[in-house]
Write an enzyme that holds these catalytic residues in place. Sequence first.
Site, PDB file in Angstrom:
ATOM      1  N   ARG A  66      12.405   9.773   7.300  1.00 45.01           N
ATOM      2  CA  ARG A  66      12.687   8.402   6.831  1.00 45.01           C
ATOM      3  C   ARG A  66      11.894   8.108   5.542  1.00 45.01           C
ATOM      4  O   ARG A  66      10.729   8.425   5.430  1.00 45.01           O
ATOM      5  CB  ARG A  66      12.305   7.418   7.931  1.00 45.01           C
ATOM      6  N   VAL A  67      12.565   7.520   4.579  1.00 49.60           N
ATOM      7  CA  VAL A  67      11.902   7.097   3.344  1.00 49.60           C
ATOM      8  C   VAL A  67      12.115   5.601   3.178  1.00 49.60           C
ATOM      9  O   VAL A  67      13.242   5.112   3.322  1.00 49.60           O
ATOM     10  CB  VAL A  67      12.478   7.854   2.123  1.00 49.60           C
ATOM     11  N   THR A  71       0.325  -0.610   3.870  1.00 51.51           N
ATOM     12  CA  THR A  71       0.772   0.080   2.657  1.00 51.51           C
ATOM     13  C   THR A  71      -0.080  -0.444   1.502  1.00 51.51           C
ATOM     14  O   THR A  71      -0.492  -1.597   1.513  1.00 51.51           O
ATOM     15  CB  THR A  71       2.256  -0.256   2.399  1.00 51.51           C
ATOM     16  N   GLY A  96      10.743  -1.571   4.503  1.00 55.76           N
ATOM     17  CA  GLY A  96      11.325  -0.840   3.387  1.00 55.76           C
ATOM     18  C   GLY A  96      12.838  -0.938   3.306  1.00 55.76           C
ATOM     19  O   GLY A  96      13.410  -1.092   2.213  1.00 55.76           O
ATOM     20  N   GLY A 118       6.540  -4.292   2.790  1.00 60.33           N
ATOM     21  CA  GLY A 118       7.231  -4.981   3.873  1.00 60.33           C
ATOM     22  C   GLY A 118       8.156  -3.980   4.538  1.00 60.33           C
ATOM     23  O   GLY A 118       7.901  -2.767   4.494  1.00 60.33           O
TER      24      GLY A 118
HETATM   25  N1  GLY Z   1       6.972  -0.779   2.844  1.00 58.04           N
HETATM   26  C1  GLY Z   1       6.629   0.449   3.418  1.00 58.04           C
HETATM   27  C2  GLY Z   1       7.755   1.146   4.034  1.00 58.04           C
HETATM   28  O1  GLY Z   1       8.725   0.518   4.477  1.00 58.04           O
HETATM   29  O2  GLY Z   1       7.712   2.352   4.125  1.00 58.04           O
END
Ligand code: GLY
Length: 257
Positions: free
Chosen positions: A164-165, A136, A189, A187
Amino acid sequence: MEVLTRGGRALDSVVEAIVVLEDDPRLNAGTGSRMRIDGRIQMDAALMNWDREAGSVAAIEEVKNPIRVAYDVLKTPHILLVGPDAIAFARSKGHARYDPSTPDSRRHLEESLEKIRNGRLPRYARKWKGVALHDTVGAVARDRRGHFATGSSTGGLAFMLPGRVGDSPIVGAGLYAGPRGAVSVTGIGEEIIKQVLSKFVYDRIADGLSPQAAADRGLALFPQDVPIGILALTSRGWGESCNRDMAFFASSARRTF
Ligand code: GLY
């Protein structure tokens, strides 16, 4: 750096930095993003300015630079647009259809599906919490006027359900900026959202902690088996704290400052 050197805004420098990272197919944002388990690529990106204006997109598909769409959202009365409506919004703003998949993103999907088929998943993956973060991207900046901005962009994790977000487009979780500084994190999310991590780190900065001490406090919220990386910038300098090898995260921090 070019934007900042010629006196441009921190916000614009964050956008341009993240565009460079999104266009690098080695990183999990924009081109080269991770695929969902159904083979689609859905991306999240967000921006936040020192005056707390923010714009983000989640589960957006078939655009080259999600961070530029997030910037267009920032100019609307809204903060977050999602899914097909975010895509329609992007098209209305002139973002052309673009396929961000690469041979590597297809190979990563095959590897994940193979692990699922063979049942060779560690416990975290069975719970859809892959530790494979795959880069990321994030950026923080301060301009000549002393204004801060932050941004983030991601294709998500390994082993993701469609829709998924994660934390990256969520103000307070994946990013936060205000008059005292800017924070960008990454990390797992789901874990980051539960701790509202970026706002936690920003609040420690506002309490008077150095950026490094604030980032360290944020990292200390998590057990070692939850991968986390934190980047914090204030007028006193910058700090970064991580419990995994997040080299890209660290080196972009140095270049940013
Ligand atoms: N940190 C990126 C995610 O969990 O989507």
